[in-house]
Design a protein around this motif. Structure first.
Motif, PDB file in Angstrom:
ATOM      1  N   GLY A 100      68.030   4.732  92.803  1.00 45.87           N
ATOM      2  CA  GLY A 100      69.224   5.497  93.167  1.00 45.87           C
ATOM      3  C   GLY A 100      70.513   4.847  92.677  1.00 45.87           C
ATOM      4  N   GLN A 101      70.427   3.618  92.201  1.00 48.13           N
ATOM      5  CA  GLN A 101      71.642   2.906  91.774  1.00 48.13           C
ATOM      6  C   GLN A 101      71.889   2.997  90.272  1.00 48.13           C
ATOM      7  N   TYR A 102      70.893   3.447  89.512  1.00 48.49           N
ATOM      8  CA  TYR A 102      71.032   3.439  88.046  1.00 48.49           C
ATOM      9  C   TYR A 102      72.319   4.131  87.593  1.00 48.49           C
ATOM     10  N   ILE A 103      72.614   5.277  88.200  1.00 47.73           N
ATOM     11  CA  ILE A 103      73.803   6.033  87.774  1.00 47.73           C
ATOM     12  C   ILE A 103      75.081   5.209  88.015  1.00 47.73           C
ATOM     13  N   HIS A 104      75.089   4.429  89.108  1.00 47.17           N
ATOM     14  CA  HIS A 104      76.282   3.626  89.404  1.00 47.17           C
ATOM     15  C   HIS A 104      76.386   2.405  88.492  1.00 47.17           C
ATOM     16  N   TRP A 105      75.242   1.908  88.044  1.00 48.75           N
ATOM     17  CA  TRP A 105      75.239   0.720  87.189  1.00 48.75           C
ATOM     18  C   TRP A 105      75.493   1.062  85.724  1.00 48.75           C
ATOM     19  N   LEU A 106      75.375   2.343  85.374  1.00 42.96           N
ATOM     20  CA  LEU A 106      75.417   2.723  83.957  1.00 42.96           C
ATOM     21  C   LEU A 106      76.688   2.280  83.215  1.00 42.96           C
ATOM     22  N   PRO A 107      77.906   2.408  83.796  1.00 39.36           N
ATOM     23  CA  PRO A 107      79.089   1.980  83.030  1.00 39.36           C
ATOM     24  C   PRO A 107      78.993   0.522  82.587  1.00 39.36           C
ATOM     25  N   ASN A 108      78.538  -0.361  83.465  1.00 40.92           N
ATOM     26  CA  ASN A 108      78.410  -1.769  83.062  1.00 40.92           C
ATOM     27  C   ASN A 108      77.258  -1.979  82.095  1.00 40.92           C
ATOM     28  N   VAL A 109      76.189  -1.216  82.273  1.00 38.53           N
ATOM     29  CA  VAL A 109      75.060  -1.322  81.331  1.00 38.53           C
ATOM     30  C   VAL A 109      75.524  -0.924  79.930  1.00 38.53           C
ATOM     31  N   LEU A 110      76.310   0.142  79.827  1.00 42.54           N
ATOM     32  CA  LEU A 110      76.816   0.586  78.508  1.00 42.54           C
ATOM     33  C   LEU A 110      77.727  -0.472  77.892  1.00 42.54           C
ATOM     34  N   ARG A 111      78.515  -1.129  78.740  1.00 41.83           N
ATOM     35  CA  ARG A 111      79.403  -2.190  78.255  1.00 41.83           C
ATOM     36  C   ARG A 111      78.596  -3.350  77.661  1.00 41.83           C
ATOM     37  N   LEU A 112      77.374  -3.544  78.186  1.00 39.78           N
ATOM     38  CA  LEU A 112      76.536  -4.673  77.738  1.00 39.78           C
ATOM     39  C   LEU A 112      75.639  -4.302  76.558  1.00 39.78           C
ATOM     40  N   MET A 113      75.853  -3.095  76.004  1.00 39.64           N
ATOM     41  CA  MET A 113      75.050  -2.665  74.843  1.00 39.64           C
ATOM     42  C   MET A 113      75.936  -2.625  73.605  1.00 39.64           C
ATOM     43  N   HIS A 114      75.364  -3.000  72.452  1.00 39.49           N
ATOM     44  CA  HIS A 114      76.070  -2.844  71.181  1.00 39.49           C
ATOM     45  C   HIS A 114      75.416  -1.676  70.435  1.00 39.49           C
ATOM     46  N   ARG A 115      75.956  -1.356  69.285  1.00 36.31           N
ATOM     47  CA  ARG A 115      75.380  -0.271  68.488  1.00 36.31           C
ATOM     48  C   ARG A 115      73.926  -0.615  68.155  1.00 36.31           C
ATOM     49  N   GLY A 116      72.997   0.268  68.469  1.00 37.30           N
ATOM     50  CA  GLY A 116      71.582  -0.001  68.198  1.00 37.30           C
ATOM     51  C   GLY A 116      70.834  -0.597  69.383  1.00 37.30           C
ATOM     52  N   SER A 117      71.557  -1.019  70.446  1.00 40.14           N
ATOM     53  CA  SER A 117      70.868  -1.523  71.645  1.00 40.14           C
ATOM     54  C   SER A 117      70.036  -0.409  72.256  1.00 40.14           C
ATOM     55  N   VAL A 118      68.928  -0.826  72.862  1.00 41.57           N
ATOM     56  CA  VAL A 118      68.011   0.143  73.460  1.00 41.57           C
ATOM     57  C   VAL A 118      68.025  -0.037  74.980  1.00 41.57           C
ATOM     58  N   LEU A 119      68.142   1.080  75.681  1.00 42.15           N
ATOM     59  CA  LEU A 119      68.074   1.069  77.152  1.00 42.15           C
ATOM     60  C   LEU A 119      66.793   1.773  77.573  1.00 42.15           C
ATOM     61  N   VAL A 120      65.940   1.048  78.316  1.00 41.33           N
ATOM     62  CA  VAL A 120      64.680   1.629  78.811  1.00 41.33           C
ATOM     63  C   VAL A 120      64.778   1.688  80.326  1.00 41.33           C
ATOM     64  N   SER A 121      64.555   2.868  80.892  1.00 40.79           N
ATOM     65  CA  SER A 121      64.633   3.010  82.355  1.00 40.79           C
ATOM     66  C   SER A 121      63.292   3.534  82.867  1.00 40.79           C
ATOM     67  N   ASP A 122      62.719   2.820  83.835  1.00 37.02           N
ATOM     68  CA  ASP A 122      61.381   3.179  84.325  1.00 37.02           C
ATOM     69  C   ASP A 122      61.468   4.003  85.614  1.00 37.02           C
ATOM     70  N   ASN A 123      60.401   4.726  85.886  1.00 40.67           N
ATOM     71  CA  ASN A 123      60.223   5.523  87.124  1.00 40.67           C
ATOM     72  C   ASN A 123      61.264   6.629  87.271  1.00 40.67           C
ATOM     73  N   VAL A 124      61.675   7.205  86.171  1.00 41.94           N
ATOM     74  CA  VAL A 124      62.762   8.187  86.259  1.00 41.94           C
ATOM     75  C   VAL A 124      62.300   9.560  86.757  1.00 41.94           C
ATOM     76  N   LEU A 125      60.994   9.829  86.738  1.00 43.46           N
ATOM     77  CA  LEU A 125      60.547  11.157  87.208  1.00 43.46           C
ATOM     78  C   LEU A 125      59.955  11.108  88.616  1.00 43.46           C
ATOM     79  N   GLN A 126      59.876   9.903  89.193  1.00 43.87           N
ATOM     80  CA  GLN A 126      59.523   9.747  90.611  1.00 43.87           C
ATOM     81  C   GLN A 126      58.294  10.587  91.010  1.00 43.87           C
ATOM     82  N   GLU A 127      57.200  10.353  90.310  1.00 39.63           N
ATOM     83  CA  GLU A 127      55.936  11.077  90.566  1.00 39.63           C
ATOM     84  C   GLU A 127      56.107  12.586  90.444  1.00 39.63           C
ATOM     85  N   GLY A 128      57.112  13.027  89.744  1.00 39.41           N
ATOM     86  CA  GLY A 128      57.361  14.460  89.571  1.00 39.41           C
ATOM     87  C   GLY A 128      58.230  15.057  90.676  1.00 39.41           C
TER      88      GLY A 128
END
Ligand code: SAM
Length: 214
Positions: free
Chosen positions: A135-163
């Motif tokens: 539930g926090q991923y959306i709140h953490w995203l601005p800082n996560v984007l700041r920590l990525m450069h061009r070509g960085s890959v972001l992998v997020s697990d469990n995003v479909l929550q068993e459907g």
């Protein structure tokens, strides 16, 4: 379950396993009910590591260090990983696992709430693996984007929550409603943010792969 159980069993039956240490750590984690990445996610991570050859990885959600050590084992030899965990009981176990595998110099374990730690981190990472409070991923995203450069890959697990994230509001347990709503917002942001190109994959419990484009 977002993938047919028989198909999942078949795919996993082809899996060659990991190192003996990782296989033992996986069994221990499963018997202690410590949540770790599933088999199909493990092989997917190995492929991403082989493709991307990251020099620096940021992991959010260490638990006992299973995925951290899997990334060390199957990433390039000079890989550095910064990993964040806030559950006090798991931190010494993770540290001991890093020591037993001789990986301490490659891994920096930061103790505390990821939301606070992400604000303080500097520099960029080639790959960021999100595997903590969904539930926090959306709140953490601005800082996560700041920590990525061009070509960085972001992998997020469990995003479909068993459907369950597509179930009716009324069919979902009250305590999960906010998490699923925030996860849908996160998926919308990942797929509509102009700096990212994202694919949502029905693999394991659902995973997104996003690449920063500018
Ligand atoms: C699914 S487990 C991580 C599993 C690990 N990546 C693996 O596959 O071996 C998620 C971990 O994130 C931690 N966590 C949850 N919320 C957190 C937060 N706000 N800050 C730091 N860690 C958090 C939990 O304590 C838990 O150990």
């Amino acid at each position: 379950m977002i993938v047919d159980e028989r198909m999942r069993t078949y795919i996993n039956s082809l899996d060659m396993g990991n190192t003996p240490f990782l296989d033992e750590l996986e069994q221990n984690a499963l018997s202690e009910r410590v949540p770790i990445i599933r088999k199909e996610m493990q092989s997917f991570m190995k492929v991403l590591l082989a493709m991307k050859q990251p020099g620096r990885i940021l992991e959010v959600g260490t638990a006992v260090g299973f995925s951290t050590l899997l990334m060390c084992e199957y990433g390039p030899p000079d890989l550095e990983i910064v990993t964040i965990e806030n559950y006090q009981k798991r931190i010494p176990i993770a540290r001991e696992n890093f020591r037993r595998t001789g990986r301490e110099s490659q891994i920096t374990l930061l103790k505390g709430d990821a939301g606070e730690i992400l604000k303080e981190l500097d520099g960029t990472f080639d790959l960021i693996f999100m595997d903590a409070a969904k539930g926090q991923y959306i709140h953490w995203l601005p800082n996560v984007l700041r920590l990525m450069h061009r070509g960085s890959v972001l992998v997020s697990d469990n995003v479909l929550q068993e459907g369950d994230i597509i179930e009716s509001h009324y069919l979902v347990e009250r305590r999960n409603r906010t998490i699923y709503k925030r996860m849908r917002e996160y998926l919308y942001e990942l797929t509509h943010n102009p700096v990212l190109v994202t694919s949502i994959l029905p693999l394991g419990d659902g995973v997104t792969v996003s690449v920063k484009q500018e």
